[in-house]
Structures are given as C-alpha cells and as structure tokens.
Design a protein around this motif. Structure first.
Motif, PDB file in Angstrom:
ATOM      1  N   MET A  66       7.925  15.790  -1.298  1.00 40.62           N
ATOM      2  CA  MET A  66       7.903  14.586  -2.352  1.00 40.62           C
ATOM      3  C   MET A  66       7.603  15.376  -3.914  1.00 40.62           C
ATOM      4  O   MET A  66       8.323  15.435  -4.540  1.00 40.62           O
ATOM      5  CB  MET A  66       7.424  13.735  -2.144  1.00 40.62           C
ATOM      6  N   THR A  67       6.623  16.024  -3.828  1.00 41.78           N
ATOM      7  CA  THR A  67       5.492  16.420  -5.052  1.00 41.78           C
ATOM      8  C   THR A  67       5.343  18.022  -5.455  1.00 41.78           C
ATOM      9  O   THR A  67       5.181  18.524  -5.826  1.00 41.78           O
ATOM     10  CB  THR A  67       4.536  16.141  -5.305  1.00 41.78           C
ATOM     11  N   GLY A  68       6.385  18.565  -4.307  1.00 42.04           N
ATOM     12  CA  GLY A  68       6.762  19.707  -4.300  1.00 42.04           C
ATOM     13  C   GLY A  68       5.641  21.057  -4.635  1.00 42.04           C
ATOM     14  O   GLY A  68       5.055  21.981  -4.651  1.00 42.04           O
ATOM     15  N   SER A  69       4.375  20.581  -3.520  1.00 36.37           N
ATOM     16  CA  SER A  69       3.221  21.265  -3.861  1.00 36.37           C
ATOM     17  C   SER A  69       1.969  20.826  -2.794  1.00 36.37           C
ATOM     18  O   SER A  69       1.796  19.633  -2.286  1.00 36.37           O
ATOM     19  CB  SER A  69       2.138  20.806  -5.355  1.00 36.37           C
ATOM     20  N   ASN A  70       2.156  21.881  -1.902  1.00 37.12           N
ATOM     21  CA  ASN A  70       0.453  21.605  -0.927  1.00 37.12           C
ATOM     22  C   ASN A  70      -0.677  21.138  -1.522  1.00 37.12           C
ATOM     23  O   ASN A  70      -1.519  20.088  -0.817  1.00 37.12           O
ATOM     24  CB  ASN A  70       0.406  22.944  -0.419  1.00 37.12           C
TER      25      ASN A  70
ATOM     26  N   SER B 225       0.717  -0.819   0.009  1.00 30.86           N
ATOM     27  CA  SER B 225       0.133  -0.632   0.006  1.00 30.86           C
ATOM     28  C   SER B 225       1.202   1.376  -0.165  1.00 30.86           C
ATOM     29  O   SER B 225       0.618   2.368  -0.620  1.00 30.86           O
ATOM     30  CB  SER B 225      -0.838   0.089   1.309  1.00 30.86           C
ATOM     31  N   LEU B 226       1.594   1.190   0.747  1.00 33.82           N
ATOM     32  CA  LEU B 226       3.261   2.522   0.919  1.00 33.82           C
ATOM     33  C   LEU B 226       3.648   2.584  -0.540  1.00 33.82           C
ATOM     34  O   LEU B 226       4.003   2.970  -0.962  1.00 33.82           O
ATOM     35  CB  LEU B 226       3.866   2.236   2.210  1.00 33.82           C
ATOM     36  N   PHE B 227       3.754   1.680  -1.405  1.00 30.31           N
ATOM     37  CA  PHE B 227       5.231   1.290  -2.106  1.00 30.31           C
ATOM     38  C   PHE B 227       4.662   2.670  -3.618  1.00 30.31           C
ATOM     39  O   PHE B 227       5.605   3.389  -3.998  1.00 30.31           O
ATOM     40  CB  PHE B 227       4.426   0.040  -3.042  1.00 30.31           C
ATOM     41  N   PRO B 228       3.073   2.536  -3.700  1.00 30.74           N
ATOM     42  CA  PRO B 228       3.453   3.860  -4.840  1.00 30.74           C
ATOM     43  C   PRO B 228       4.100   5.049  -4.020  1.00 30.74           C
ATOM     44  O   PRO B 228       4.166   5.958  -5.487  1.00 30.74           O
ATOM     45  CB  PRO B 228       1.702   3.597  -5.186  1.00 30.74           C
ATOM     46  N   LEU B 229       3.819   5.167  -2.743  1.00 34.42           N
ATOM     47  CA  LEU B 229       3.874   6.757  -1.941  1.00 34.42           C
ATOM     48  C   LEU B 229       5.557   6.307  -2.478  1.00 34.42           C
ATOM     49  O   LEU B 229       5.929   8.120  -3.068  1.00 34.42           O
ATOM     50  CB  LEU B 229       3.522   7.372  -1.101  1.00 34.42           C
ATOM     51  N   LEU B 230       6.330   5.556  -1.833  1.00 36.08           N
ATOM     52  CA  LEU B 230       7.471   6.016  -2.072  1.00 36.08           C
ATOM     53  C   LEU B 230       8.215   4.796  -3.807  1.00 36.08           C
ATOM     54  O   LEU B 230       9.083   6.131  -3.433  1.00 36.08           O
ATOM     55  CB  LEU B 230       8.197   3.924  -1.582  1.00 36.08           C
ATOM     56  N   VAL B 231       7.445   4.962  -4.146  1.00 38.29           N
ATOM     57  CA  VAL B 231       8.226   5.236  -6.016  1.00 38.29           C
ATOM     58  C   VAL B 231       8.306   6.978  -5.915  1.00 38.29           C
ATOM     59  O   VAL B 231       9.278   6.774  -6.638  1.00 38.29           O
ATOM     60  CB  VAL B 231       6.989   5.001  -6.448  1.00 38.29           C
ATOM     61  N   ILE B 232       6.936   7.113  -6.087  1.00 41.64           N
ATOM     62  CA  ILE B 232       7.040   8.834  -6.204  1.00 41.64           C
ATOM     63  C   ILE B 232       8.064   9.653  -5.201  1.00 41.64           C
ATOM     64  O   ILE B 232       8.921  10.680  -5.793  1.00 41.64           O
ATOM     65  CB  ILE B 232       5.621   9.742  -5.282  1.00 41.64           C
ATOM     66  N   LEU B 233       8.282   9.150  -3.966  1.00 40.52           N
ATOM     67  CA  LEU B 233       9.105  10.222  -2.911  1.00 40.52           C
ATOM     68  C   LEU B 233      10.968   9.685  -3.651  1.00 40.52           C
ATOM     69  O   LEU B 233      11.745  10.281  -3.794  1.00 40.52           O
ATOM     70  CB  LEU B 233       9.206   9.534  -1.879  1.00 40.52           C
TER      71      LEU B 233
ATOM     72  N   GLY C  71      15.211  10.846  -5.109  1.00 40.97           N
ATOM     73  CA  GLY C  71      16.211  10.116  -5.268  1.00 40.97           C
ATOM     74  C   GLY C  71      16.797  10.353  -6.583  1.00 40.97           C
ATOM     75  O   GLY C  71      17.928  10.922  -7.019  1.00 40.97           O
ATOM     76  N   LEU C  72      15.598  10.368  -7.406  1.00 37.04           N
ATOM     77  CA  LEU C  72      16.641  10.779  -9.338  1.00 37.04           C
ATOM     78  C   LEU C  72      15.528  12.193  -9.668  1.00 37.04           C
ATOM     79  O   LEU C  72      16.005  12.298 -10.608  1.00 37.04           O
ATOM     80  CB  LEU C  72      15.571   9.644  -9.578  1.00 37.04           C
ATOM     81  N   ARG C  73      15.423  12.799  -8.499  1.00 36.29           N
ATOM     82  CA  ARG C  73      15.012  14.362  -8.778  1.00 36.29           C
ATOM     83  C   ARG C  73      14.206  14.756 -10.883  1.00 36.29           C
ATOM     84  O   ARG C  73      14.263  15.072 -11.461  1.00 36.29           O
ATOM     85  CB  ARG C  73      16.314  15.191  -9.862  1.00 36.29           C
ATOM     86  N   TRP C  74      12.849  13.239 -10.381  1.00 37.41           N
ATOM     87  CA  TRP C  74      12.254  13.720 -11.646  1.00 37.41           C
ATOM     88  C   TRP C  74      10.567  14.871 -11.488  1.00 37.41           C
ATOM     89  O   TRP C  74      10.881  15.066 -10.060  1.00 37.41           O
ATOM     90  CB  TRP C  74      11.326  11.888 -11.572  1.00 37.41           C
TER      91      TRP C  74
ATOM     92  N   ALA D 163       4.092   7.390 -12.866  1.00 40.18           N
ATOM     93  CA  ALA D 163       5.195   6.265 -12.373  1.00 40.18           C
ATOM     94  C   ALA D 163       4.546   6.317 -10.663  1.00 40.18           C
ATOM     95  O   ALA D 163       4.229   4.678 -10.759  1.00 40.18           O
ATOM     96  CB  ALA D 163       6.423   6.654 -12.313  1.00 40.18           C
ATOM     97  N   GLY D 164       3.979   6.263 -10.052  1.00 39.23           N
ATOM     98  CA  GLY D 164       3.108   6.220  -8.806  1.00 39.23           C
ATOM     99  C   GLY D 164       1.936   6.011  -9.199  1.00 39.23           C
ATOM    100  O   GLY D 164       1.078   4.679  -8.734  1.00 39.23           O
ATOM    101  N   TYR D 165       1.287   6.282  -9.739  1.00 38.95           N
ATOM    102  CA  TYR D 165      -0.255   6.222 -10.392  1.00 38.95           C
ATOM    103  C   TYR D 165      -0.381   4.215 -11.298  1.00 38.95           C
ATOM    104  O   TYR D 165      -1.024   3.848 -11.154  1.00 38.95           O
ATOM    105  CB  TYR D 165      -0.248   6.923 -11.381  1.00 38.95           C
TER     106      TYR D 165
END
Lengths: 508, 58
Positions: free
Chosen positions: A417-421, A6-14, A19-22, A30-32
């Motif tokens: 993580m997302t740069g956005s509130n 369940s946590l995995f998609p959030l970790l992917v985004i993080l 990490g990779l500055r995407w 990718a998270g979706y």
C-alpha cells in the motif's frame, strides 16, 4: 461498526494508493485526516489524548526521519563523487556468464545498494546496467527488484528496523534475531529466484552452488551484524560479504581481459566513503570511550496517562531513550561529512557538487518525510483512541491459530500500500504486537514476520515498480513487471509464513 | 482554489516543505502546551492544515 471505523483509515490509504495511484504523502495525509475525525468524534479521544498522541508521534517520526535524511545524504555524497558509477562499471567485467552477472549485480550489488541507500535506488541504478548487458527490459527490472527485497529491513542504514523498534517500543536485542533469520532464509531463496529470472530452471541448477554460497555469506553477515547491535549496517555488511565471496567466484570461473584493465585506485576511492561508514559505526559502538563520550546527551520524554471518552486508557510512560549523538542517523551524518571531505580532498567533485548534493537530498526526502510523519501520526492516534486495540481484538478473534500464517501478509499489505517497509512497520507494528499479546504468540516472531513480509513485498509496491520500469524503458508496461514480481514475492512471503508457523510451534 | 492547486503543482518542493513544517513544528509546541485547551486546538488546526496541504499536492 467500531471495527470497520478503526479499519477505515487503513482502507483509505489502500484505496488511494492502489486504486487511485496517489503518492504516499497524499494518501498518508488523507489517512491521517480520516483517523483524526474518527478518533475525535466516534471514539471520543478528547483533546489531551490527541495532543499527547501528536507529541509522541513527533518523537517516533524524528527517530526514523533522521536516519532517512542522513542515509540519503551519504548516498548523494558518494554518487556525486561517481562512486556508484565506478562500482557499477567494474562489476559487469567480472564474467560474461549472464546468470552470474544477474547474481552479482542484480542480487549482491542490489543488496549492497539497499544497505547504503535504499529509496528505490537499487532498481534505478541496476536496471539500466542489466539492460546494457543484454537482459530483456522485463528481466532488467525484475531481477534487481527481487534481488534487494531481503535486505530492505536492515537496509537504508536500518531505517525500517528503527521504525519497528519505535512503533513497538521493543529493543533491538528482542527484535533483531528472528527478523534477521527470516530475512536471511528468504535471501537464500532470493538467489535462486534471481537465477530463475535470468535464465530459467537451467540457470537455477547451474548456479545453485554459487548462489547458495553467496546467500549463506550474506545472510550470516547480516544476521551477525544485526544481533551484534550493528543493525543499522547489517544489510550493508551482508552486501559487502556477498561481494567478497561472489567476485572471486566469478573471476575464477571465467576471467575476462577487461577485468585486468580495472582502475584499482578509482575503485578504492569509490569504496572509501563506505569504508568511513564502517569505521564510524564500529568506532561508536565498540570503542568504550567513544561510546561514553557520544552517550553524554540522552533524550527521553515523559507522558501522562490519558483516557478517552469511551474509557480507553493509555497509561503514563516514557519514550525510548535516544542517545542523541550516537543515534544511527547521527553516525550516518558524521560518515557523510567525513566521506564528503575525503572525496573533496581527492579532487573528484565537479564544481557545484555541494549544492547538488544538498538540493538533491532535500528534494528526494521531502515528500517521503511528509508521508512518514502523517502515517506515524495516524498510527499513534489510532493507538491512543483505542482503534488499534479494536483491530487487534478483531484480528485475534478472526484468525486465532492462523494468525502466525497471516502476520507476514499483513506486513506485506502495508508495504504494498505505502511502498515502504518503514511505513508498514509504523502502521502495523503496534497492531501486530497487540494481537500477538492477546493470542499469546511470541512477539519477536510475529514482528519478524511483519517486517520480513513488508520488506519482501515492498519491491512490488506500485510506487517502486513505476520507478524501476521507467529506468529500464518499460514505462507504461508496469503491469507486466507487477505480474512477474507477484509470483516471486508471493512465494517468498509464503516462506516467511511457514517459518513463522514453525517458530511458533518450536516456541510452544 | 484553482490558483492554489496550480501553485502547488508548480512549486512542489516549496509546497512539501510548507506541509512538512506545518505537520512537524506544531507537535513540538504540544510537548509544552498539551494541557492548554486553546493552544492545543490551535496547534492541531495547523497540523490538519499541513495534512490537507499534503493531500492537495499533485
């Protein structure tokens, strides 16, 4: 295993963003995709659950996107008319005191810009102004970055707050008071931090009275507007209140000759676009015949109950009732059109301005629109598959009494993580609500902690820091900016933790 | 694949517009055809395509 997946998609985004500055659009996609695969194949979400989750996500996304599109359109309409430049030129002439300049430009004007624009505009506009006034490049980036954080939730004409409403299904009257209170208190401390960043502890002591006075005015104006139903212009009202208090304070302390040479007509014209926004918003909210006329078309969708293969039930329900022509985004669109006509009538647009306004708006909002739809879809998918529920149970068991302390840090993590509130509220709003319900904490306080933590930490998101650093000649030295911002931001989020704990204690 | 990536990096705005259309329009169809298995699958496939495209834009 369920918790980790369940946590995995959030970790992917993080990982991808930090990490990779995407960018948020790539990482959100990718998270979706990871959430969809896990929901379909591990949590047996089934086609009806997936289909209705996407339909719901569309409504939530549009609810937020309309505000973002129209807010940036209004900003471009005013910017193309030279309004931001005129206001920016006027402010530095008020006082030669660098500490006071930092307060007026780096805090008050940054908050005003966040109220009307957002999207990294405050730092991009103000960092070069402060650099030109003799601030070091580091201070020129750090001051407006800290300065506008407290105004992010109710800034960008309320898009982040709208996201919180959409993600949780709770009305503004429930969410606004605590959110505005937490952010208002953080705003008071923000003034002190701006003074500190400009001139150290001596500046803090010297500017204590004016910064408290200005901070109280801004916090009170934002709070009053937010709880009065004008949450889409609450940060804007805060910024205006700050300018009204700070400008006479600065002029009284040290008037300069150049301030006398101010072109009052140009300044009035520059501000007219925003005066139109106030008039339209107040008219639509407070004049009953106008309100009733605009409320004639209301959108509300109905969804059936869906059940996953593992037995997670999403009950039948209706979406939020959206008054189509009185939606905050539509009010912004009317204001943009009227402001455009006013500036055009005054003859201040250069040839080709209309094309530049439209193309500039589309170019700027495209990638953020993609990221918002992807992340909203991911969050709604996770809810329908029961993944949010599993995360909430895990958090509730792991945190228990400490949850109010950690709630703002979860919001802060999402924003970092997302740069956005907005994205943080979309990702974690429902999770925080569910966890608060499970543990019996007041939802309004926990969600206020979520959005306040996210707003304050959004300023040090890598995406924003890169923009700020590049405009102040600090490209390649983003690490220095982040290190400096980390201390101020962590203190402000810690303050929100303590306020949340105090609120929970008082409520119990 | 290489040609696609090159096009995506050169025509970023068009690529974002295409990705946005692919992830925002099919859910509109899901409002009306959520009960139809083949149509739902087709629209989900388009949404996945849109997100894949977003991931590929550098």
């Amino acid at each position: 295993m369920n918790f980790i997946l369940s946590l995995f998609p959030l970790l992917v985004i993080l990982y991808l963003m930090v990490g990779l500055r995407w960018g948020a659009a790539r990482a959100g996609g990718a998270g979706y995709l990871s959430a969809l695969v896990i929901a379909a194949f591990w949590f047996a979400a089934g086609l009806p659950a997936l289909a209705y989750a996407h339909a719901k996500a569309l409504i939530l996304s549009l609810d937020v996107l309309v505000i973002i599109w129209a807010a940036f359109l209004l900003y471009r309409v005013a910017d193309e008319a030279g309004a931001i430049r005129v206001i920016g030129q006027f402010l530095p002439h008020l006082t030669p005191d660098m500490g006071m300049q930092a307060i007026i430009i780096g805090w008050v004007f940054a908050s005003f810009l966040q109220g009307v624009g957002g999207f990294g505009v405050p730092v991009a506009v103000i960092a070069p102004i402060l650099g030109g006034l003799g601030f070091t490049p580091l201070a020129a980036v750090v001051i407006p970055s800290i300065g506008h954080g407290w105004a992010v939730t109710f800034g960008s004409l309320g898009s982040s707050f709208q996201a919180l409403i959409s993600a949780t299904g709770l009305p503004d009257v429930v969410l606004a008071p605590a959110s505005a209170l937490f952010l208002g208190v953080a705003g008071l401390f923000t003034g002190l931090m701006v003074s500190h960043a400009a001139g150290g502890w001596s500046a803090v002591r010297r500017l204590l009275a004016p910064s408290l006075l200005v901070g109280l005015a801004m916090a009170a104006a934002q709070y009053g507007a937010a709880i009065g139903g004008l949450w889409n212009i609450a940060a804007f009202c805060g910024g205006i209140a700050g300018l009204v208090i700070a400008i006479p304070l600065a002029r009284r302390s040290q008037r300069q000759e150049s301030a006398v040479a101010l072109d009052g007509k140009a300044l009035a014209l520059a501000l007219s676009g925003y005066a139109i926004l106030i008039a339209v918003t107040l008219g639509a909210q407070l004049i009953p015949p106008v309100r009733e006329f605009l409320d004639q078309v209301v959108f509300q969708a109905q969804f059936p109950q869906v059940t996953t293969g593992l037995g997670h039930i999403t009950p039948a329900g209706v979406s939020r009732k959206i008054p189509v022509f009185r939606h905050a985004g539509m009010l912004l669109a009317y204001s943009s059109l009227l402001a455009y006509l006013a500036y055009r009538r005054a003859g201040i647009y250069q040839p080709g301005a209309t094309r530049r306004i439209l193309s500039g708006t589309v170019q700027r909002v495209l990638s953020s629109s993609v990221s918002i739809v992807s992340m909203v879809s991911m969050a709604v998918l996770m809810e329908h598959a029961g993944m949010t529920d599993i995360l909430a149970h895990g958090l509730a068991e792991g945190m228990r009494a400490a949850f109010p302390l950690t709630a703002p840090w979860i919001g802060a993590l999402g924003a970092f993580m997302t740069g956005s509130n907005t994205n943080s509220n979309v990702m974690f709003g429902a999770l925080q609500l569910r966890t608060a319900d499970l543990l019996g904490y007041p939802a309004a306080l926990i969600l206020a902690a979520q959005t306040a933590g996210a707003a304050l930490a959004s300023v040090m998101a890598p995406t924003k820091v890169v923009v700020g650093a590049s405009t102040a000649g600090m490209a390649g030295r983003e690490g220095e900016v982040m290190r400096s911002l980390l201390v101020y931001t962590a203190l402000l989020v810690l303050l929100v933790s303590l306020l949340t704990m105090a609120g929970v204690w008082l409520a119990s | 694949m290489g040609a696609l990536l090159e096009w995506l990096s050169k025509r970023k705005n068009q690529a974002y517009a295409l990705a946005f259309a692919l992830i925002i329009l099919p859910p509109l169809g899901l409002f009306f055809f959520a009960e139809s298995r083949p149509l739902s699958l087709a629209m989900l496939a388009l949404i996945v395509l849109g997100n894949l495209l977003a991931v590929l834009i550098r």
